[in-house]
Design a protein around this motif. Structure first.
Motif, PDB file in Angstrom:
ATOM      1  N   THR A 138      -4.120  12.019   1.771  1.00 58.54           N
ATOM      2  CA  THR A 138      -2.786  11.675   1.304  1.00 58.54           C
ATOM      3  C   THR A 138      -2.775  10.239   0.795  1.00 58.54           C
ATOM      4  O   THR A 138      -3.736   9.493   0.993  1.00 58.54           O
ATOM      5  CB  THR A 138      -1.752  11.777   2.444  1.00 58.54           C
ATOM      6  N   ASN A 139      -1.676   9.846   0.195  1.00 57.63           N
ATOM      7  CA  ASN A 139      -1.447   8.438  -0.080  1.00 57.63           C
ATOM      8  C   ASN A 139      -1.126   7.744   1.241  1.00 57.63           C
ATOM      9  O   ASN A 139      -1.010   8.392   2.275  1.00 57.63           O
ATOM     10  CB  ASN A 139      -0.335   8.262  -1.110  1.00 57.63           C
ATOM     11  N   MET A 140      -0.944   6.429   1.206  1.00 57.40           N
ATOM     12  CA  MET A 140      -0.862   5.640   2.429  1.00 57.40           C
ATOM     13  C   MET A 140       0.555   5.183   2.779  1.00 57.40           C
ATOM     14  O   MET A 140       1.397   5.008   1.906  1.00 57.40           O
ATOM     15  CB  MET A 140      -1.729   4.392   2.290  1.00 57.40           C
ATOM     16  N   CYS A 172       0.810  -1.226   0.000  1.00 55.54           N
ATOM     17  CA  CYS A 172       0.000   0.000   0.000  1.00 55.54           C
ATOM     18  C   CYS A 172       0.843   1.276   0.000  1.00 55.54           C
ATOM     19  O   CYS A 172       0.298   2.372  -0.142  1.00 55.54           O
ATOM     20  CB  CYS A 172      -0.927   0.029   1.214  1.00 55.54           C
ATOM     21  N   TYR A 173       2.162   1.138   0.172  1.00 51.44           N
ATOM     22  CA  TYR A 173       3.020   2.320   0.272  1.00 51.44           C
ATOM     23  C   TYR A 173       2.796   3.270  -0.904  1.00 51.44           C
ATOM     24  O   TYR A 173       2.884   2.879  -2.067  1.00 51.44           O
ATOM     25  CB  TYR A 173       4.497   1.917   0.326  1.00 51.44           C
ATOM     26  N   ASN A 174       2.467   4.520  -0.578  1.00 48.72           N
ATOM     27  CA  ASN A 174       2.294   5.624  -1.532  1.00 48.72           C
ATOM     28  C   ASN A 174       1.173   5.391  -2.542  1.00 48.72           C
ATOM     29  O   ASN A 174       1.182   5.956  -3.626  1.00 48.72           O
ATOM     30  CB  ASN A 174       3.618   5.938  -2.238  1.00 48.72           C
ATOM     31  N   LYS A 175       0.195   4.590  -2.185  1.00 47.72           N
ATOM     32  CA  LYS A 175      -0.981   4.384  -3.039  1.00 47.72           C
ATOM     33  C   LYS A 175      -2.180   5.096  -2.425  1.00 47.72           C
ATOM     34  O   LYS A 175      -2.254   5.314  -1.224  1.00 47.72           O
ATOM     35  CB  LYS A 175      -1.274   2.896  -3.202  1.00 47.72           C
ATOM     36  N   GLY A 176      -3.142   5.440  -3.255  1.00 43.76           N
ATOM     37  CA  GLY A 176      -4.330   6.156  -2.811  1.00 43.76           C
ATOM     38  C   GLY A 176      -5.325   5.253  -2.100  1.00 43.76           C
ATOM     39  O   GLY A 176      -5.647   4.182  -2.604  1.00 43.76           O
ATOM     40  N   VAL A 236      -8.572   5.571  -1.656  1.00 43.02           N
ATOM     41  CA  VAL A 236      -9.837   5.399  -2.368  1.00 43.02           C
ATOM     42  C   VAL A 236      -9.652   4.413  -3.519  1.00 43.02           C
ATOM     43  O   VAL A 236     -10.423   3.461  -3.671  1.00 43.02           O
ATOM     44  CB  VAL A 236     -10.378   6.755  -2.875  1.00 43.02           C
ATOM     45  N   ALA A 237      -8.624   4.612  -4.320  1.00 40.77           N
ATOM     46  CA  ALA A 237      -8.374   3.741  -5.468  1.00 40.77           C
ATOM     47  C   ALA A 237      -8.136   2.291  -5.051  1.00 40.77           C
ATOM     48  O   ALA A 237      -8.510   1.364  -5.762  1.00 40.77           O
ATOM     49  CB  ALA A 237      -7.169   4.251  -6.261  1.00 40.77           C
ATOM     50  N   MET A 238      -7.543   2.076  -3.881  1.00 36.50           N
ATOM     51  CA  MET A 238      -7.227   0.723  -3.406  1.00 36.50           C
ATOM     52  C   MET A 238      -8.372   0.083  -2.624  1.00 36.50           C
ATOM     53  O   MET A 238      -8.280  -1.059  -2.202  1.00 36.50           O
ATOM     54  CB  MET A 238      -5.971   0.746  -2.531  1.00 36.50           C
ATOM     55  N   GLY A 239      -9.466   0.818  -2.409  1.00 39.12           N
ATOM     56  CA  GLY A 239     -10.612   0.279  -1.682  1.00 39.12           C
ATOM     57  C   GLY A 239     -10.438   0.269  -0.175  1.00 39.12           C
ATOM     58  O   GLY A 239     -11.209  -0.369   0.542  1.00 39.12           O
ATOM     59  N   CYS A 240      -9.441   0.971   0.322  1.00 39.20           N
ATOM     60  CA  CYS A 240      -9.143   0.947   1.755  1.00 39.20           C
ATOM     61  C   CYS A 240     -10.089   1.807   2.576  1.00 39.20           C
ATOM     62  O   CYS A 240     -10.149   1.657   3.804  1.00 39.20           O
ATOM     63  CB  CYS A 240      -7.696   1.385   1.981  1.00 39.20           C
TER      64      CYS A 240
END
Length: 141
Positions: free
Chosen positions: A110-112, A30-34, A36-40
């Motif tokens: 932010t990203n994660m 998940c590092y530096n991923k959005g 919302v886009a990742m469903g988190c």
């Protein structure tokens, strides 16, 4: 044979439990991923917000095992940088991820970062000339 049939009738025997939903990343992926886009954001939990009652937040997803900062627009602010900072137990910032947040945007995040760190959210007005910052408390996830 009788035991298997009895277990199937009572619902104890199952081939596999379906997950509530699929996410696009887990932990280090998940590092530096959005979020919302990742469903988190589907199982997000508020884990830290500022004592002054603003909308600055640190959110965490157990399904993704990742954290990010989020904020609603802060009235009377021009553009500011929304950041999530991470640290080890000494609380010296080791890394941060940020995004510029400007008027006209209702909510930003932010990203994660993957879990296993201390996190806090920061709203930094230095980008708009004000020079002040607001913080949440540090929290471990």
């Amino acid at each position: 044979m009788f035991l298997v049939a009895a277990l199937m009738l009572t619902g104890v025997f199952a081939l596999g439990a379906p997950s509530a939903y699929a996410v696009g990343c887990y932990g280090d992926t998940c590092y530096n991923k959005g979020p919302v886009a990742m469903g988190c954001t589907k199982d997000q939990r508020l884990i830290s917000d500022p004592a002054w009652g603003g909308s600055l937040q640190v959110l965490y997803s157990p399904a993704c095992r990742a954290a990010w900062a989020a904020s609603d627009w802060m009235p009377n602010w021009n553009c500011f940088t929304l950041q999530i900072e991470r640290a080890r137990s000494n609380l010296i910032v080791q890394a941060r991820l940020g995004v510029e947040f400007c008027p006209g945007e209702a909510r930003e995040w932010t990203n994660m970062f993957p879990g296993g760190w201390y996190f806090r959210a920061v709203a930094n007005r230095s980008s708009s000339g004000g020079g002040s910052s607001d913080y949440t408390a540090w929290v471990f996830r």
